[in-house]
Design a protein around this motif. Structure first.
Motif, PDB file in Angstrom:
ATOM      1  N   GLY A   1     -19.771 -10.135  -8.010  1.00  0.00           N
ATOM      2  CA  GLY A   1     -21.138  -9.666  -8.208  1.00  0.00           C
ATOM      3  C   GLY A   1     -21.270  -8.454  -9.091  1.00  0.00           C
ATOM      4  O   GLY A   1     -22.362  -7.883  -9.215  1.00  0.00           O
ATOM      5  N   ALA A   2     -20.186  -8.014  -9.754  1.00  0.00           N
ATOM      6  CA  ALA A   2     -20.269  -6.861 -10.642  1.00  0.00           C
ATOM      7  C   ALA A   2     -20.811  -7.251 -12.021  1.00  0.00           C
ATOM      8  O   ALA A   2     -21.333  -6.403 -12.745  1.00  0.00           O
ATOM      9  CB  ALA A   2     -18.896  -6.207 -10.786  1.00  0.00           C
ATOM     10  N   ILE A   3     -20.658  -8.533 -12.376  1.00  0.00           N
ATOM     11  CA  ILE A   3     -21.136  -9.045 -13.661  1.00  0.00           C
ATOM     12  C   ILE A   3     -21.898 -10.336 -13.411  1.00  0.00           C
ATOM     13  O   ILE A   3     -21.475 -11.174 -12.609  1.00  0.00           O
ATOM     14  CB  ILE A   3     -19.967  -9.325 -14.633  1.00  0.00           C
ATOM     15  CG1 ILE A   3     -19.178  -8.043 -14.932  1.00  0.00           C
ATOM     16  CG2 ILE A   3     -20.478  -9.933 -15.931  1.00  0.00           C
ATOM     17  CD1 ILE A   3     -17.958  -8.278 -15.806  1.00  0.00           C
ATOM     18  N   GLU A   4     -23.015 -10.507 -14.084  1.00  0.00           N
ATOM     19  CA  GLU A   4     -23.763 -11.763 -14.022  1.00  0.00           C
ATOM     20  C   GLU A   4     -22.877 -12.884 -14.579  1.00  0.00           C
ATOM     21  O   GLU A   4     -22.344 -12.771 -15.700  1.00  0.00           O
ATOM     22  CB  GLU A   4     -25.034 -11.628 -14.862  1.00  0.00           C
ATOM     23  CG  GLU A   4     -25.695 -12.929 -15.253  1.00  0.00           C
ATOM     24  CD  GLU A   4     -26.181 -13.729 -14.050  1.00  0.00           C
ATOM     25  OE1 GLU A   4     -26.028 -14.955 -14.068  1.00  0.00           O
ATOM     26  OE2 GLU A   4     -26.709 -13.110 -13.097  1.00  0.00           O
TER      27      GLU A   4
ATOM     28  N   LEU B   1     -22.056  -4.686 -20.440  1.00  0.00           N
ATOM     29  CA  LEU B   1     -22.178  -3.232 -20.315  1.00  0.00           C
ATOM     30  C   LEU B   1     -23.408  -2.866 -19.484  1.00  0.00           C
ATOM     31  O   LEU B   1     -23.341  -1.983 -18.617  1.00  0.00           O
ATOM     32  CB  LEU B   1     -22.266  -2.600 -21.704  1.00  0.00           C
ATOM     33  CG  LEU B   1     -22.303  -1.070 -21.751  1.00  0.00           C
ATOM     34  CD1 LEU B   1     -21.060  -0.475 -21.101  1.00  0.00           C
ATOM     35  CD2 LEU B   1     -22.441  -0.588 -23.199  1.00  0.00           C
ATOM     36  N   PHE B   2     -24.515  -3.547 -19.711  1.00  0.00           N
ATOM     37  CA  PHE B   2     -25.722  -3.273 -18.921  1.00  0.00           C
ATOM     38  C   PHE B   2     -25.548  -3.716 -17.468  1.00  0.00           C
ATOM     39  O   PHE B   2     -26.102  -3.083 -16.560  1.00  0.00           O
ATOM     40  CB  PHE B   2     -26.941  -3.946 -19.556  1.00  0.00           C
ATOM     41  CG  PHE B   2     -27.619  -3.082 -20.589  1.00  0.00           C
ATOM     42  CD1 PHE B   2     -28.561  -2.143 -20.216  1.00  0.00           C
ATOM     43  CD2 PHE B   2     -27.288  -3.196 -21.932  1.00  0.00           C
ATOM     44  CE1 PHE B   2     -29.178  -1.333 -21.160  1.00  0.00           C
ATOM     45  CE2 PHE B   2     -27.890  -2.393 -22.882  1.00  0.00           C
ATOM     46  CZ  PHE B   2     -28.833  -1.458 -22.507  1.00  0.00           C
ATOM     47  N   ASP B   3     -24.798  -4.797 -17.229  1.00  0.00           N
ATOM     48  CA  ASP B   3     -24.490  -5.190 -15.846  1.00  0.00           C
ATOM     49  C   ASP B   3     -23.775  -4.059 -15.125  1.00  0.00           C
ATOM     50  O   ASP B   3     -24.085  -3.736 -13.970  1.00  0.00           O
ATOM     51  CB  ASP B   3     -23.602  -6.443 -15.831  1.00  0.00           C
ATOM     52  CG  ASP B   3     -24.371  -7.722 -16.135  1.00  0.00           C
ATOM     53  OD1 ASP B   3     -25.607  -7.719 -16.008  1.00  0.00           O
ATOM     54  OD2 ASP B   3     -23.729  -8.724 -16.487  1.00  0.00           O
ATOM     55  N   TRP B   4     -22.811  -3.446 -15.794  1.00  0.00           N
ATOM     56  CA  TRP B   4     -22.059  -2.344 -15.184  1.00  0.00           C
ATOM     57  C   TRP B   4     -22.954  -1.128 -14.932  1.00  0.00           C
ATOM     58  O   TRP B   4     -22.871  -0.492 -13.885  1.00  0.00           O
ATOM     59  CB  TRP B   4     -20.902  -1.952 -16.090  1.00  0.00           C
ATOM     60  CG  TRP B   4     -19.782  -2.941 -16.107  1.00  0.00           C
ATOM     61  CD1 TRP B   4     -19.492  -3.875 -15.154  1.00  0.00           C
ATOM     62  CD2 TRP B   4     -18.786  -3.096 -17.122  1.00  0.00           C
ATOM     63  NE1 TRP B   4     -18.389  -4.598 -15.509  1.00  0.00           N
ATOM     64  CE2 TRP B   4     -17.923  -4.156 -16.704  1.00  0.00           C
ATOM     65  CE3 TRP B   4     -18.534  -2.472 -18.335  1.00  0.00           C
ATOM     66  CZ2 TRP B   4     -16.835  -4.567 -17.474  1.00  0.00           C
ATOM     67  CZ3 TRP B   4     -17.451  -2.867 -19.097  1.00  0.00           C
ATOM     68  CH2 TRP B   4     -16.612  -3.914 -18.679  1.00  0.00           C
ATOM     69  N   ILE B   5     -23.806  -0.825 -15.893  1.00  0.00           N
ATOM     70  CA  ILE B   5     -24.695   0.331 -15.743  1.00  0.00           C
ATOM     71  C   ILE B   5     -25.657   0.111 -14.578  1.00  0.00           C
ATOM     72  O   ILE B   5     -25.844   0.992 -13.728  1.00  0.00           O
ATOM     73  CB  ILE B   5     -25.474   0.579 -17.054  1.00  0.00           C
ATOM     74  CG1 ILE B   5     -24.514   1.044 -18.155  1.00  0.00           C
ATOM     75  CG2 ILE B   5     -26.579   1.627 -16.830  1.00  0.00           C
ATOM     76  CD1 ILE B   5     -25.149   1.116 -19.529  1.00  0.00           C
ATOM     77  N   LEU B   6     -26.271  -1.072 -14.521  1.00  0.00           N
ATOM     78  CA  LEU B   6     -27.204  -1.372 -13.433  1.00  0.00           C
ATOM     79  C   LEU B   6     -26.493  -1.413 -12.087  1.00  0.00           C
ATOM     80  O   LEU B   6     -27.045  -0.980 -11.068  1.00  0.00           O
ATOM     81  CB  LEU B   6     -27.902  -2.708 -13.707  1.00  0.00           C
ATOM     82  CG  LEU B   6     -28.872  -2.714 -14.893  1.00  0.00           C
ATOM     83  CD1 LEU B   6     -29.366  -4.122 -15.177  1.00  0.00           C
ATOM     84  CD2 LEU B   6     -30.055  -1.782 -14.623  1.00  0.00           C
TER      85      LEU B   6
ATOM     86  N   GLY C   1     -23.944   0.380 -11.281  1.00  0.00           N
ATOM     87  CA  GLY C   1     -23.701   1.760 -10.895  1.00  0.00           C
ATOM     88  C   GLY C   1     -24.941   2.445 -10.369  1.00  0.00           C
ATOM     89  O   GLY C   1     -24.871   3.298  -9.474  1.00  0.00           O
ATOM     90  N   LEU C   2     -26.094   2.062 -10.897  1.00  0.00           N
ATOM     91  CA  LEU C   2     -27.355   2.695 -10.474  1.00  0.00           C
ATOM     92  C   LEU C   2     -27.908   2.090  -9.181  1.00  0.00           C
ATOM     93  O   LEU C   2     -28.445   2.812  -8.337  1.00  0.00           O
ATOM     94  CB  LEU C   2     -28.398   2.553 -11.594  1.00  0.00           C
ATOM     95  CG  LEU C   2     -28.124   3.338 -12.884  1.00  0.00           C
ATOM     96  CD1 LEU C   2     -29.160   2.967 -13.939  1.00  0.00           C
ATOM     97  CD2 LEU C   2     -28.163   4.844 -12.603  1.00  0.00           C
TER      98      LEU C   2
END
Length: 444
Positions: free
Chosen positions: A61-64, A412-417, A419-420
Motif C-alpha cells: 500500500g505504499a505505492i498505487e 514520488l507523489f505516492d510516497w509524499i502522500l 508520508g503526509l
C-alpha cells in the motif's frame, strides 16, 4: 506458415517479451530507427511492463499498483504491440508461434529476433504448493496478496475460534532472496500498522510471520555480514527465521519443515527462486544447463547472430568476473536488465547498418534491499549501509530506474502522500472474487 518477407519491405524485428528488456529494447529501437528502415513488433501476454522491484511496496500500500506498471502501447507508439503468449520458436524457419488473447494461434515471421521472455517462478515438487502457494512475480499477484492478507485480518478480528484465529494470523514466506525479504518486510510492516491502528481486538503479538530458507543465509547478493544483520533486524520485529530449512509439505495449509516444525497457515508466499521461461525449451536455439539461451557478450545467441537476448532468460558472460571464473554469467537481476536493454537496442542498430556490436560489460555496483518503511540494507560502492540511509538509497535507485517520467512522478507523489496521510490498508477482498455477491443475490 509465417509469410515470407519481400526485399522491398523494412527489416522485421520481433521482440518476444514486454518486460524491462523488451520494453527498453523496443523503445530504443523506435527512437533510433530511420523511416521505413525496420518494423518492430512486441509480443507479451500482458499489455504492460511491471517494474518488479516495486511490487513489495505496491502490495503493502505504499505505492498505487497502477503506477508500477508501464502501458506498452502508450510508450511504444511506433511499434506494433500484440497481446499474445509465445508457445514455440522455430528459428530455422524464422517463425514464432503465438496464442493471441482471443485464443487463436498465429505464426509470426521475422528477420531479427529479440528473446526477452524473462523468468517464471520455480515450482518444486512439494505437496500442496500449487494449491496453497501464492507467487510474487506479477502485479496481479501483489494486489491479490495485499487483499488476501487484509481479509485474513478481518476474519481473525471476527472469529470466536482461537485455533482458526491463530491460523488466519500466521503468514509464511518461503525464499530468502531479495523478492522474499522485501515482500516479507513490507507486508509485515503493513499488518503491524493495520493492527495497531484499526484492529483493537488483535495484538501485534498475535501476528506470526515466518521466513523459511533452505540455504544457510539470506540475501546472497550482499556480503554475509549484512545478511546476518538483516536476520537480526527481522527477529527483533518478532519474525521467525528458519535457515538451512526446507519445506516438506503444504497440504491443506499445514506446513511441515525439514527440522520437524509444523504449523497451520492460510497464507504461503512462494519466492524460492526463478527459472528461465519454459517456452525456450520449445525452440531450436541453444540452451545452457539452467535452460537459458547461450549468448555472447554482445548479447547475440551463440551460432545465431540474427537472434538477440538479454535479461533473466539469457546466459550472458559476465566480463567483470570471467578472469576469476571463465563460466561466470550475469545474474538475473534488475541492475543487469536495465543496462543490457539499453545496449541491446544500440547493438541491433549497429549491426543493421553494417557495424559491429559492442560487448556488454558492467561491474556490479552492489545491491540494495528495503526492509520496510525507513529500513534497509545496501552493499554498494564497497560500502555497507544500514537503516534509513540504505532505505533512501533503495528508493532513489529504483525511482531513477523506473521507466518513463510519468511513472516516476506518480510514484514520488505516492510516497509524499503516504508520508503526509499514512499508508492505505483497506481491504478490497471482493476484487479477488467479484462475482460472488452477484451469484449470491441471484439465488435469493
Amino acid at each position: 506458415m509465417a509469410a515470407a518477407k519481400s526485399k522491398s519491405e523494412p527489416t522485421r524485428i520481433l521482440v518476444l517479451g514486454g518486460g524491462y528488456v523488451g520494453l527498453y529494447t523496443a523503445y530504443g529501437l523506435q527512437k533510433m530507427l530511420r523511416a521505413n528502415e525496420a518494423s518492430v513488433t512486441v509480443v507479451d501476454p500482458q499489455p504492460h511492463m511491471t517494474y518488479a522491484p516495486f511490487l513489495p511496496e505496491a502490495a503493502a500500500g505504499a505505492i498505487e499498483p497502477r503506477h508500477v506498471v508501464v502501458p506498452l502501447r502508450r510508450v511504444l507508439k511506433r511499434c506494433h504491440v500484440l497481446t499474445a503468449r509465445v508457445t514455440k520458436i522455430e528459428n530455422e524457419k524464422k517463425s514464432v508461434t503465438v496464442e493471441a488473447a482471443d485464443g487463436h494461434i498465429e505464426q509470426l515471421g521475422y528477420d531479427i529476433l529479440v528473446v526477452a521472455l524473462g523468468a517464471v517462478a520455480r515450482i518444486l515438487p512439494i505437496p500442496g504448493l500449487v494449491e496453497q502457494g501464492i507467487a510474487f512475480k506479477t502485479i496481479g499477484e501483489a494486489i491479490y496478496l495485499r487483499n488476501h492478507i487484509m481479509t485474513k485480518l478481518d476474519e481473525a478480528a471476527s472469529t470466536l475460534d482461537p485455533e482458526l484465529r491463530k491460523r488466519l494470523l500466521t503468514f509464511t514466506v518461503v525464499g530468502g532472496g531479495f523478492a522474499g525479504i522485501e515482500a516479507l518486510a513490507e507486508l509485515e510492516d503493513m499488518t503491524r500498522f493495520a493492527v495497531e491502528n484499526y484492529y483493537p481486538n488483535i495484538k501485534t503479538s498475535d501476528i506470526r510471520w515466518v521466513l523459511v530458507e533452505a540455504a544457510g543465509r539470506i540475501l546472497p547478493e550482499v556480503r554475509e555480514t549484512l545478511g546476518v544483520y538483516t536476520v537480526e533486524q527481522l527477529e527483533k520485529r518478532g519474525i521467525e527465521v528458519y535457515l538451512s530449512t526446507a519445506a516438506k509439505s503444504f497440504e491443506n495449509g499445514h506446513v511441515v519443515l525439514s527440522d520437524g516444525t509444523e504449523f497451520d497457515t492460510d497464507t504461503i508466499i512462494w519466492t524460492a527462486g526463478v527459472k528461465a521461461n519454459p517456452v525456450l525449451a520449445n525452440s531450436d536455439l541453444p540452451l545452457d544447463k539452467r535452460g537459458r539461451l547461450e549468448a555472447t557478450a554482445a548479447m547475440q545467441v551463440v551460432g545465431h547472430p540474427e537472434v538477440w537476448t538479454a535479461g533473466d532468460n539469457a546466459a550472458i558472460p559476465d566480463l567483470s568476473r570471467t578472469e576469476e571464473d571463465p563460466t561466470a554469467t550475469c545474474p538475473p537481476n534488475a541492475q543487469h536488465a536495465v543496462r543490457q536493454a539499453t545496449l541491446l537496442a544500440k547493438n541491433i542498430i549497429k549491426v543493421l547498418r553494417g557495424g559491429k556490436p559492442k560487448d556488454y560489460f558492467h561491474k556490479n555496483l552492489g545491491a540494495v534491499a528495503s526492509l520496510g518503511l525507513h529500513k534497509g540494507v545496501a552493499d554498494a560502492l564497497n560500502l555497507k549501509i544500514k537503516g534509513f540511509p540504505a532505505w533512501l538509497f533503495h528508493r532513489a535507485y529504483h525511482l531513477k530506474a523506473m521507466p518513463t517520467w510519468n511513472r516516476r512522478i506518480r510514484i514520488l507523489f505516492d510516497w509524499i502522500l503516504g508520508g503526509l496521510f499514512r499508508r492505505e490498508v483497506i481491504s478490497l477482498g471482493q476484487i479477488n472474487n467479484p462475482k460472488d455477491e452477484f451469484a449470491r443475490v441471484s439465488k435469493s
